[in-house]
Design a protein around this motif. Structure first.
Motif, PDB file in Angstrom:
ATOM      1  N   CYS A  16      35.599  -8.943 -34.888  1.00 29.41           N
ATOM      2  CA  CYS A  16      35.496  -7.967 -33.794  1.00 29.41           C
ATOM      3  C   CYS A  16      34.701  -8.565 -32.643  1.00 29.41           C
ATOM      4  CB  CYS A  16      34.822  -6.699 -34.302  1.00 29.41           C
ATOM      5  SG  CYS A  16      34.457  -5.512 -33.010  1.00 29.41           S
ATOM      6  N   MET A  17      35.270  -8.470 -31.424  1.00 27.69           N
ATOM      7  CA  MET A  17      34.571  -9.000 -30.249  1.00 27.69           C
ATOM      8  C   MET A  17      33.521  -8.026 -29.725  1.00 27.69           C
ATOM      9  SD  MET A  17      37.214 -11.106 -27.902  1.00 27.69           S
ATOM     10  CE  MET A  17      38.146  -9.728 -27.330  1.00 27.69           C
ATOM     11  N   GLY A  18      33.626  -6.791 -30.148  1.00 29.37           N
ATOM     12  CA  GLY A  18      32.620  -5.817 -29.737  1.00 29.37           C
ATOM     13  C   GLY A  18      32.807  -5.286 -28.331  1.00 29.37           C
ATOM     14  N   CYS A  19      34.023  -5.353 -27.809  1.00 25.11           N
ATOM     15  CA  CYS A  19      34.223  -4.937 -26.411  1.00 25.11           C
ATOM     16  C   CYS A  19      34.156  -3.421 -26.260  1.00 25.11           C
ATOM     17  CB  CYS A  19      35.541  -5.459 -25.871  1.00 25.11           C
ATOM     18  SG  CYS A  19      36.991  -4.644 -26.551  1.00 25.11           S
ATOM     19  N   ILE A  21      36.721  -1.263 -26.487  1.00 25.08           N
ATOM     20  CA  ILE A  21      37.955  -0.628 -25.993  1.00 25.08           C
ATOM     21  C   ILE A  21      38.555   0.270 -27.074  1.00 25.08           C
ATOM     22  CG2 ILE A  21      39.658  -2.385 -26.690  1.00 25.08           C
ATOM     23  CD1 ILE A  21      39.647  -1.088 -23.170  1.00 25.08           C
ATOM     24  N   ARG A  23      37.285   2.565 -28.559  1.00 25.59           N
ATOM     25  CA  ARG A  23      36.876   3.957 -28.404  1.00 25.59           C
ATOM     26  C   ARG A  23      37.907   4.737 -27.603  1.00 25.59           C
ATOM     27  NH1 ARG A  23      31.013   2.663 -25.980  1.00 25.59           N
ATOM     28  NH2 ARG A  23      32.398   1.632 -24.513  1.00 25.59           N
ATOM     29  N   GLU A  44      26.284   5.990 -31.100  1.00 25.92           N
ATOM     30  CA  GLU A  44      27.180   4.834 -31.047  1.00 25.92           C
ATOM     31  C   GLU A  44      27.779   4.524 -32.426  1.00 25.92           C
ATOM     32  OE1 GLU A  44      28.239   2.998 -28.505  1.00 25.92           O
ATOM     33  OE2 GLU A  44      29.041   1.237 -29.523  1.00 25.92           O
ATOM     34  N   ASP A  45      27.047   4.818 -33.481  1.00 22.84           N
ATOM     35  CA  ASP A  45      27.560   4.523 -34.828  1.00 22.84           C
ATOM     36  C   ASP A  45      28.782   5.340 -35.180  1.00 22.84           C
ATOM     37  OD1 ASP A  45      25.040   6.469 -34.978  1.00 22.84           O
ATOM     38  OD2 ASP A  45      26.459   7.080 -36.509  1.00 22.84           O
ATOM     39  N   ARG A  49      33.679   0.918 -32.586  1.00 22.29           N
ATOM     40  CA  ARG A  49      32.881  -0.302 -32.448  1.00 22.29           C
ATOM     41  C   ARG A  49      31.568  -0.176 -33.212  1.00 22.29           C
ATOM     42  NH1 ARG A  49      30.560  -2.375 -26.701  1.00 22.29           N
ATOM     43  NH2 ARG A  49      29.455  -0.396 -26.845  1.00 22.29           N
ATOM     44  N   VAL A  52      31.997  -0.749 -36.897  1.00 24.23           N
ATOM     45  CA  VAL A  52      32.091  -2.162 -37.273  1.00 24.23           C
ATOM     46  C   VAL A  52      30.695  -2.796 -37.255  1.00 24.23           C
ATOM     47  CG1 VAL A  52      33.121  -4.391 -36.711  1.00 24.23           C
ATOM     48  CG2 VAL A  52      34.432  -2.303 -36.344  1.00 24.23           C
ATOM     49  N   THR A  53      29.893  -2.419 -36.275  1.00 21.87           N
ATOM     50  CA  THR A  53      28.527  -2.942 -36.189  1.00 21.87           C
ATOM     51  C   THR A  53      27.722  -2.520 -37.419  1.00 21.87           C
ATOM     52  OG1 THR A  53      28.657  -2.714 -33.787  1.00 21.87           O
ATOM     53  CG2 THR A  53      26.480  -3.068 -34.708  1.00 21.87           C
ATOM     54  N   CYS A  86      42.842  -1.218 -29.687  1.00 27.72           N
ATOM     55  CA  CYS A  86      42.387  -2.606 -29.807  1.00 27.72           C
ATOM     56  C   CYS A  86      43.587  -3.526 -29.618  1.00 27.72           C
ATOM     57  CB  CYS A  86      41.747  -2.848 -31.170  1.00 27.72           C
ATOM     58  SG  CYS A  86      41.324  -4.571 -31.460  1.00 27.72           S
TER      59      CYS A  86
ATOM     60  N   SER B  33      23.045   0.318 -34.114  1.00 29.49           N
ATOM     61  CA  SER B  33      24.408   0.264 -33.578  1.00 29.49           C
ATOM     62  C   SER B  33      24.409   0.096 -32.056  1.00 29.49           C
ATOM     63  CB  SER B  33      25.203   1.516 -33.981  1.00 29.49           C
ATOM     64  OG  SER B  33      24.727   2.655 -33.304  1.00 29.49           O
ATOM     65  N   TYR B  34      23.284   0.392 -31.421  1.00 29.62           N
ATOM     66  CA  TYR B  34      23.190   0.246 -29.966  1.00 29.62           C
ATOM     67  C   TYR B  34      22.822  -1.170 -29.529  1.00 29.62           C
ATOM     68  CZ  TYR B  34      23.538   5.241 -29.078  1.00 29.62           C
ATOM     69  OH  TYR B  34      23.989   6.524 -28.961  1.00 29.62           O
ATOM     70  N   ARG B  36      24.332  -4.003 -30.100  1.00 29.20           N
ATOM     71  CA  ARG B  36      25.451  -4.934 -30.100  1.00 29.20           C
ATOM     72  C   ARG B  36      25.884  -5.246 -28.677  1.00 29.20           C
ATOM     73  NH1 ARG B  36      30.376  -5.212 -33.182  1.00 29.20           N
ATOM     74  NH2 ARG B  36      31.376  -7.145 -32.521  1.00 29.20           N
ATOM     75  N   PRO B  38      29.036  -7.164 -26.473  1.00 29.98           N
ATOM     76  CA  PRO B  38      30.347  -7.775 -26.595  1.00 29.98           C
ATOM     77  C   PRO B  38      30.265  -9.291 -26.493  1.00 29.98           C
ATOM     78  CG  PRO B  38      30.452  -5.914 -25.127  1.00 29.98           C
ATOM     79  CD  PRO B  38      29.012  -6.139 -25.437  1.00 29.98           C
ATOM     80  N   PHE B  39      31.065  -9.961 -27.259  1.00 30.72           N
ATOM     81  CA  PHE B  39      31.257 -11.417 -27.238  1.00 30.72           C
ATOM     82  C   PHE B  39      30.137 -12.183 -27.930  1.00 30.72           C
ATOM     83  CE2 PHE B  39      33.153  -9.928 -23.176  1.00 30.72           C
ATOM     84  CZ  PHE B  39      34.444  -9.899 -23.647  1.00 30.72           C
ATOM     85  N   MET B  42      27.395 -11.438 -33.949  1.00 31.28           N
ATOM     86  CA  MET B  42      26.974 -10.228 -34.648  1.00 31.28           C
ATOM     87  C   MET B  42      25.597 -10.448 -35.276  1.00 31.28           C
ATOM     88  SD  MET B  42      29.311  -7.785 -34.689  1.00 31.28           S
ATOM     89  CE  MET B  42      29.535  -6.955 -36.251  1.00 31.28           C
ATOM     90  N   MET B 151      34.338   0.508 -19.817  1.00 33.92           N
ATOM     91  CA  MET B 151      33.135   0.655 -20.633  1.00 33.92           C
ATOM     92  C   MET B 151      31.895   0.899 -19.796  1.00 33.92           C
ATOM     93  SD  MET B 151      33.767  -2.745 -22.758  1.00 33.92           S
ATOM     94  CE  MET B 151      35.311  -3.467 -22.300  1.00 33.92           C
ATOM     95  N   GLY B 339      39.975  -7.284 -24.445  1.00 33.24           N
ATOM     96  CA  GLY B 339      39.946  -6.795 -25.815  1.00 33.24           C
ATOM     97  C   GLY B 339      41.308  -6.501 -26.387  1.00 33.24           C
ATOM     98  N   GLN B 340      42.349  -6.754 -25.631  1.00 31.96           N
ATOM     99  CA  GLN B 340      43.685  -6.442 -26.120  1.00 31.96           C
ATOM    100  C   GLN B 340      44.506  -7.716 -26.268  1.00 31.96           C
ATOM    101  OE1 GLN B 340      44.887  -3.509 -23.172  1.00 31.96           O
ATOM    102  NE2 GLN B 340      44.492  -1.925 -24.670  1.00 31.96           N
ATOM    103  N   ARG B 411      32.022 -17.039 -35.232  1.00 31.72           N
ATOM    104  CA  ARG B 411      31.383 -16.468 -34.041  1.00 31.72           C
ATOM    105  C   ARG B 411      29.896 -16.814 -34.017  1.00 31.72           C
ATOM    106  NH1 ARG B 411      32.955 -12.456 -30.856  1.00 31.72           N
ATOM    107  NH2 ARG B 411      34.687 -11.987 -32.208  1.00 31.72           N
TER     108      ARG B 411
END
Lengths: 399, 481
Positions: A16-19, A21, A23, A44-45, A49, A52-53, A86, B33-34, B36, B38-39, B42, B151, B339-340, B411
């Motif tokens: 997962c890139m975590g972007c 999208i 959502r 957010e949980d 996304r 996954v986190t 996604c 969870s907050y 994180r 992107p890119f 992890m 976003m 992301g797509q 990653r």
């Protein structure tokens, strides 16, 4: 604490890139959107996304499974919108690269196995385990919906008609089951029911993570179907359809599975049912377990298109982008998402009203119930009727 | 229970009384969870600092009440917008172990779209794509950011953690900040301030007519402040009639020399013939231009396209034979495609060295950047690297490398190597050698940018911060001053 099921998905989780999208996109009313995020509950949980986190944090040992976490994880409606938005697919296999629903499912199995089950979910499991259905009603009542429909007990007919828990026990579901059965009988389809010999199909039990109970239900039903000589099954409920088609084969259940709309579509196409007409503007809501999970978008639409006088209009979110009514993933029974002014079903009713339709057509008894309630909550009973496709066809057939 | 835990629990109860129990949490899984981005990895290297509490206020007044409570207990606050920042948030060096993360996504109302005065006023948690869509329905256009438009929130972008606000037409229209007319801000003391002229200021205007009217413009100090001067709860932007004609195109420019000659001619045109322009090439392949023209009429679009085509053609360009792969790369720069991507199994996408660079040495910067990339991660499984140059008005570009790692690279390995090895040298490259700056998506540069402040400016900023935030609760330590 064990996270055995989640560990098996480490590769998917790490991709997962975590972007975010997944959502969904607020303004793109033609694209899928996570119903939990749209509702605005949780943190957010509670977003794909975030899930996954959380999964990664469990695997990395930063957090442990707990009851509050269970409350968050069991909120997912398994609608699979996040897979659609996604859209990152492995070009070699065509499978989703991240696949949040499978990650949520694994977390739920781990939670159940570690004993973290929220009360509403626990009550649901218990009811199904003790009674064979979530309504805590005696099995003898399972077949009572069929009285007066002309449908016979199964005795070697071409098809078994499986009404499922909601179609068998819920008042709204029973109306729908009777409507479908009566039409199929009228159309000359050879079918019967197993009534109190069936148990819950177990779809939502599986999605909620009780793999053992699901296996018991699946094996019981498969054995019952085999003993009765069942070869082909017509399912009223897309949830049953999903379980039979995708998960019963794991336990040897190799039956031919149909959703009732597939049979009804063929009947109408071949002249087995003659439709006089119905003048109305109708929009159609795709159930997640029929649409996104199983790719059946056309049969219900083809039926509606055959009704003379009926004007079929699409909501902006339709087919693979359809917005979930909130009743999937066990939430119909557990109500983990809850109501409120922006509940998924109320959002969906508003989307239907935007089309100018006076009928919102459904093909799932759970969707029917969820949306019926939402129409009342929105106070638009005089503007929008929730009708199963079979009910529309029945009206049209009556002229 | 430690004293600190006890204090946090007590503060939590007070905050719950303001927002309700469903909008505040101290659960660890929710707090983490907050963190994180992107890119980024992890793993720990790519995660922000875990807050002690998350709160989601629904009104400006609730924000104010929470800030007052935090002030009383001297608890740090980290505001959070749409969660699209590519930098770990909260920054690891900000605050302590007792930070309150303020999630602003419930501040999501569009308050007013005024097509006479040509303004839109919205709460700071509104996602920019939703803002743009609502304004577009009225026939108008608001300048918002580009790729992460789905976003990013208004507040996040204006604070500078994600953006500084590069609109999709950044190449010709400047940044989102240029269109900002007014802000409502909850100051670190909890007071609510309206800037920019208009209601609630000392200027008796009905609307935000001109920022400069009536007195000093105090709004700019909150732009790019990272939330250190206060929490933005509403913003008003100028809007303009929406140009309905959309005309995209791709040109194969062949060599780097051809591309660069055409690039310099194109950016020197007045008016700009394009609304958006992007030059890119995959290692070993030709250079391409992707352009977008937005116009008010078909004739205007055609005239502008002719200018682009003539310049490209005179420099050896030809219409591109566009295959799926090129469209995929081009799509990475498109607002709707992030992301797509149909990435190969196990691949990881990231940017390397994306920075704001003076236009003339942009390609030299790219050469140096590629050499740094080879040195840093060249031995990893890289299956695609794409150089890109985007004009930012006339004198500057956004330049960098789009990088895909193959399935042989995890990653964690990729981002860890870049984070630990390349980040500092990257910054040296684009700042000290080229006089450029990190592209404003990079929130981690906040402290770096502050390190370059002159002594006078540093002193000025410290004075303002101390005056506005005597207890140093808003993003404490952000600038390390």
């Amino acid at each position: 604490m064990e996270a055995l099921h989640l560990k098996a998905l480490r590769d998917k989780i790490s991709r997962c890139m975590g972007c975010g999208i997944c959502r969904g996109v607020w303004e793109r009313k033609d694209q899928a959107m996570c119903p939990v995020w749209a509702t605005g509950i949780g943190f957010e949980d509670s977003t794909p996304r975030g899930r996954v986190t959380v999964a990664q944090d469990i695997l990395d040992g930063f957090i442990q499974y707990s009851m509050p976490l269970a409350e968050s994880v069991f909120r997912c409606t398994d609608c699979a919108c996040c897979v659609t938005t996604c859209d990152s697919m492995d070009p070699e296999t065509g499978d989703p690269i991240v696949d949040v629903p499978s990650i949520v499912s694994a977390m739920r199995m781990d939670l159940v196995e570690n004993g973290f089950v929220p009360p509403h979910v626990r009550d649901y499991f218990k009811a199904v385990h003790v009674n064979g259905n979530p309504y805590k009603l005696p099995q003898e009542q399972r077949g009572q919906w069929a009285r007066g429909t002309g449908i016979e007990p199964f005795a070697g007919q071409d098809y078994l008609f499986f009404a499922g828990d909601v179609g068998s026990f819920d008042e709204r579901g029973q109306v729908m089951a009777r409507s479908v059965a009566a039409l199929l009988v009228k159309g000359g389809v050879s079918l019967g029911t197993l009534s109190d010999r069936e148990l819950s199909d177990g779809n939502d039990v599986r999605v909620l993570g009780e793999a053992g109970l699901f296996q018991y239900l699946a094996e019981h039903n498969i054995e019952t179907f085999r003993e009765a000589g069942v070869k082909k099954i017509i399912s009223l409920d897309p949830h049953s359809f999903n379980a039979f088609k995708k998960y019963y084969p794991e336990f040897g259940g190799d039956f031919e599975i149909f959703h009732y709309t597939q049979i009804l579509e063929a009947l109408i196409r071949d002249g087995g049912l003659v439709l006089s007409g119905l003048k109305a503007r109708v929009t159609y809501h795709d159930p997640c377990y029929l649409g996104r999970h199983n790719g059946l978008y056309d049969p219900p639409r083809n039926i509606l298109k055959k009704v003379p006088g009926l004007d079929l209009v699409e909501m902006r979110r339709n087919k693979k982008s359809a917005f979930c009514c909130g009743g999937g993933g066990g939430n119909f029974f557990t109500d983990m998402v809850g109501g409120g002014i922006n509940s998924p079903s109320r959002i969906r009713v508003r989307e239907a009203l935007e089309t100018g339709a006076e009928i919102l057509a459904v093909t799932c008894p759970l969707c029917a119930k969820m949306l019926d309630d939402a129409v009342k909550d929105e106070g638009v009973e005089d503007r929008l009727r929730i009708m199963d496709v079979s009910e529309i066809v029945a009206e049209a057939a009556a002229g | 229970m430690t004293e600190e835990n006890g204090n946090m629990n007590s503060l939590f109860k007070e905050i719950v009384a303001v927002v309700g129990s469903e909008h505040a949490t101290m659960e660890e899984f929710a707090r983490r969870s907050y963190t994180r981005a992107p890119f980024y990895s992890m793993g720990a290297g790519g995660r922000g600092k875990t807050p002690a509490m998350v709160v989601r206020p629904g009104t400006t007044e609730e924000v104010s009440e929470i800030v007052k409570l935090a002030n009383k207990s001297r608890t740090p606050i980290v505001p959070r917008g749409g969660g699209g920042s590519v930098s770990p948030l909260p920054p690891l060096h900000v605050g302590g172990d007792n930070n309150i993360l303020m999630d602003t996504q419930r501040l999501n109302r569009i308050i007013d779209i005024d097509t006479d005065y040509m303004t839109v006023t919205a709460e700071s948690g509104v996602i920019l794509s939703a803002l743009a869509e609502e304004v577009r329905k009225t026939g108008f256009h608001v300048h918002t950011v580009d790729v992460p438009i789905h976003m990013d929130s208004i507040g996040g972008v204006l604070s500078g953690f994600l953006g500084g606000g590069e609109p999709s037409d950044m190449a010709t229209a400047g940044t989102m900040n240029d269109y900002l007319l007014g802000l409502k801000v909850v100051l670190p003391t909890g007071e609510i301030l309206q800037t920019g002229g208009g209601p609630a200021t000392n200027i008796n205007q009905a609307r935000f007519l001109h920022r400069e009217a009536g007195g000093p413009d105090m709004m700019g100090m909150f732009v790019g402040d990272g939330g250190a001067f206060g929490i933005k709860t509403e913003a008003t932007f100028a809007i303009h009639p929406h140009p309905p004609v959309y005309l995209p195109g791709i040109t194969d420019m062949g060599s780097r020399e051809n591309m660069w000659k055409a690039f310099n001619e194109l950016v020197s045109q007045a008016p700009y013939p394009y609304t958006r322009l992007l030059a890119f090439h995959e290692e070993g392949g030709p250079w391409y231009f992707v352009h977008v023209i937005r116009a008010h009429s078909e004739a205007e679009a055609a005239n502008r396209k002719k200018v682009i085509d003539d310049i490209c053609s005179a420099n050896g360009g030809k219409p591109a034979a566009v295959g799926d792969e090129i469209m995929q790369i081009a799509g990475m720069f498109s607002a709707r495609r992030l992301g797509q991507q149909a990435l190969p199994a196990g691949s990881t996408m990231t940017y390397f060295g994306e920075a704001l660079i003076p236009r003339l040495p942009s390609l030299e910067y790219l050469d140096d950047l590629n050499a740094l990339l080879d040195e840093t991660v060249g031995d990893l499984d890289i299956y695609k690297r794409v150089d890109f140059v985007v004009p930012y008005l006339r004198a500057t570009t956004i330049t960098g490398i789009l990088l895909y790692f193959g399935k042989g690279t995890t990653r964690d390995e990729a981002s860890g190597r870049m984070f630990q090895t390349a980040l500092h040298r990257m910054e040296e490259l684009y700042t000290e050698k080229y006089g450029g700056w990190t592209e404003t998506h990079q929130g981690t540069s906040m402290s770096h940018s502050a390190s370059a402040w002159s002594p006078a400016f540093r002193s000025f900023m410290r004075t303002i911060k101390q005056s506005l935030d005597p207890n140093d609760i808003m993003m404490p330590g952000l600038w390390r001053i």
